[in-house]
Write a protein that holds these residues in place. Structure first.
Motif, short mmCIF file in Angstrom:
data_model
loop_
_atom_site.label_atom_id
_atom_site.label_comp_id
_atom_site.label_asym_id
_atom_site.label_seq_id
_atom_site.Cartn_x
_atom_site.Cartn_y
_atom_site.Cartn_z
N THR A 43 -98.62 -7.17 72.98
CA THR A 43 -97.81 -6.57 74.04
C THR A 43 -97.13 -7.68 74.84
O THR A 43 -97.52 -8.85 74.72
N ALA A 104 -103.04 -4.73 70.04
CA ALA A 104 -102.77 -4.16 71.36
C ALA A 104 -104.03 -3.46 71.87
O ALA A 104 -104.29 -2.32 71.52
N ALA A 108 -99.77 0.58 73.89
CA ALA A 108 -98.53 -0.14 73.59
C ALA A 108 -97.39 0.41 74.44
O ALA A 108 -97.20 1.63 74.51
N ASP A 130 -106.06 -1.74 67.61
CA ASP A 130 -105.67 -1.25 68.93
C ASP A 130 -106.88 -0.67 69.66
O ASP A 130 -107.96 -0.55 69.10
#
Length: 192
Positions: A43, A104, A108, A130
């Motif tokens: 990010t 991430a 996101a 993630d």
């Protein structure tokens, strides 16, 4: 996390789905066709330096040049060395045979999701680790969600397991292959 720590973590997780999930994602990273085609992005507030360094080590140690990562940065300084000056514009050139590995932990942002979607449309394989982001996971070809409340694996540990699995060129021994074959024929072995 060193090799011994990763090995210990693998042993601890052997009876869970984590090991297989990280192995599959690691193998998917290896499908990148050429060095520089494995693009790693985070990010805007959290660049994935750690996993990029580990993938670079795995590429060197395993002899798998396609694992050599390219870190994509949201705002690279002009004075940075060339390999640390690669910006998000690199995604416009990306296409088939290349992989975008998204790291991430937090949800996101839309700007990242838009770029991931654009890359996917040009044929880039999208992989992700993630924190449980359904929008990012819907764009990814393969993803592992590491939720904050997961008691077994931290976000950092999952990245270590994936990068280690990507570089694992060890061939299973005869005993391992026979055990897998027996499991397919007779079903999983129950421990005492």
């Amino acid at each position: 996390m060193d090799t011994a720590s990763v090995s210990l973590l693998r042993e601890i997780l052997a009876s869970t789905e984590w090991l297989e999930q990280t192995r599959q994602l690691g193998m998917a990273l290896r499908t990148t066709r050429s060095p520089g085609g494995l693009l790693v992005v985070g990010t805007p507030d959290d660049e994935p330096w750690h996993v990029t360094a580990h993938l670079s080590d795995e590429a060197r140690l395993s002899g798998l040049a396609q694992l050599t990562p390219t870190l994509l940065r949201w705002a690279p300084p002009e004075t940075a060395p060339a390999h640390l000056r690669v910006g998000m514009d690199r995604l416009r050139e990306a296409g088939r045979g290349e992989t975008l590995f998204v790291i991430a932990e937090q949800r996101a942002p839309d700007t990242l999701l838009e770029r991931v979607d654009d890359a996917r449309r040009t044929g880039v394989t999208i992989l992700a680790v993630d924190g449980g982001d359904p929008e990012l996971e819907s764009l990814a070809h393969d993803a592992i969600a590491v939720r904050p409340d997961d008691a077994l694996v931290s976000f950092d540990a999952a990245q270590h397991l994936v990068s280690s699995a990507a570089g694992d060129v060890r061939r299973p021994g005869l005993r391992e292959r026979l055990a897998r074959f027996a499991e397919r024929v007779t079903g999983p072995r129950v421990s005492d």
